[in-house]
Design an enzyme around this catalytic site. Structure first.
Site, short mmCIF file in Angstrom:
data_model
loop_
_atom_site.label_atom_id
_atom_site.label_comp_id
_atom_site.label_asym_id
_atom_site.label_seq_id
_atom_site.Cartn_x
_atom_site.Cartn_y
_atom_site.Cartn_z
N THR A 102 -4.36 -5.37 1.24
CA THR A 102 -3.77 -4.25 0.52
C THR A 102 -3.05 -3.24 1.41
OG1 THR A 102 -4.37 -2.34 -0.88
CG2 THR A 102 -6.02 -3.08 0.67
N TYR A 126 -12.39 1.86 -0.38
CA TYR A 126 -11.71 0.61 -0.74
C TYR A 126 -10.87 0.09 0.43
CZ TYR A 126 -8.11 -2.42 -2.70
OH TYR A 126 -7.23 -3.46 -2.91
#
Length: 281
Positions: A102, A126
């Site tokens: 990501t 995250y």
């Protein structure tokens, strides 16, 4: 050629299932998290022993960005322990891993697109767990492709586009932040890019190309721009207001700028990348 896909019920997993009929030379095996639980090492080993895959595409991940701030252990279990389990089994069965990461590994303070060489600096749980998952893979097994992507949307699963369409049907006006800049990624385009990597490697196996690659669509926009284009294409009349992130506080801090440079994947694998605003479904 045998390819197994984890996280089959997610939007990328479903996008891979959508394009699978276009690749008759590949024997796909799709597994939901209930069928192949990457946090269960024995479960992973059993699946690999049954299928003996040449490639594994790991789309399974903990992606609830805000919830991760209050569930760090769960995010770590899936994004770090799960990735480590999977790559250990890949090594045992000599399987090449394609792992999805990501733009959240970056802090968003850049002013030009991030390359694969730029130093990660995640600002939340995250992003940190996804970076730690990358590191676990790099440490355990060299035969991997880590693909960093951003702002994924599709006709499948839950995503920003589908949320906007739902809210647009329910409300007369909406406010969307305009000071976070990135690039939407069509999940089917991402799925096709993964296939390009697999077919290119299968045609000419080489250890030279393993490592990290960026993939998103081309161009850049804010979430406000993205929403505006979604409503435009779907011919929905709505009063859309641009607001700063400070007016919409969230538990996790988002990167202010997370555009990814795609030069490497285009050069190495000949991946063609469409402009983000031409791919909205």
């Amino acid at each position: 050629m045998v390819v197994i896909v984890t996280g089959a019920s997610g939007q990328l997993g479903q996008s891979l299932q959508f394009i699978a009929p276009n690749y008759p030379e590949i024997e796909f095996h799709f597994y939901t998290s209930g069928e192949l639980n990457i946090t269960d090492l024995e479960n992973c080993k059993n699946i690999f022993a049954e299928t003996k895959p040449d490639f594994c595409i790991n789309t399974a991940a903990y992606t609830a960005v805000d919830k991760a701030e209050s569930e760090p252990e769960k995010a770590h279990l899936i994004n770090v322990t799960g990735a480590a389990n999977l790559v250990k089994v890949c090594k045992e069965f000599d399987t090449i891993l394609l792992h999805i990461s990501t733009d959240f590994v970056f802090d968003g303070k850049a002013s030009k697109p991030y390359t694969e060489e730029d130093l990660p600096n995640p600002t939340g749980v995250y992003g940190q767990t996804k970076l730690d998952g990358e590191k676990a893979i790099q440490k355990i097994w060299e035969k991997h492709f880590i693909i960093r992507t951003s702002w994924v949307y599709s006709q499948f699963g839950n995503n920003f586009m589908k949320t906007m369409l739902r809210l647009g049907a329910e409300r007369d006006s909406l406010s969307v932040v305009n000071d976070q800049i990135g690039t939407p990624t069509n999940a089917v385009d991402l799925a096709e890019a993964l296939m390009k990597i697999i077919l290119a490697y299968n045609l000419q196996p080489t250890t030279d190309n393993f490592g990290i690659f960026n993939f998103s669509n081309e161009g850049q926009c804010s979430w406000y721009d993205f929403a505006k284009k979604i409503f435009e294409i779907n011919k929905m009349e709505i009063d859309l207001q641009a607001i700063p992130s400070s007016s919409y506080p969230t538990p996790a801090k988002r990167p202010g700028y997370s555009v990814l440079d795609k030069s490497k994947i285009k050069e190495v694998f000949g991946v063609e990348v469409s402009l983000w605003d031409r791919k909205l479904i």
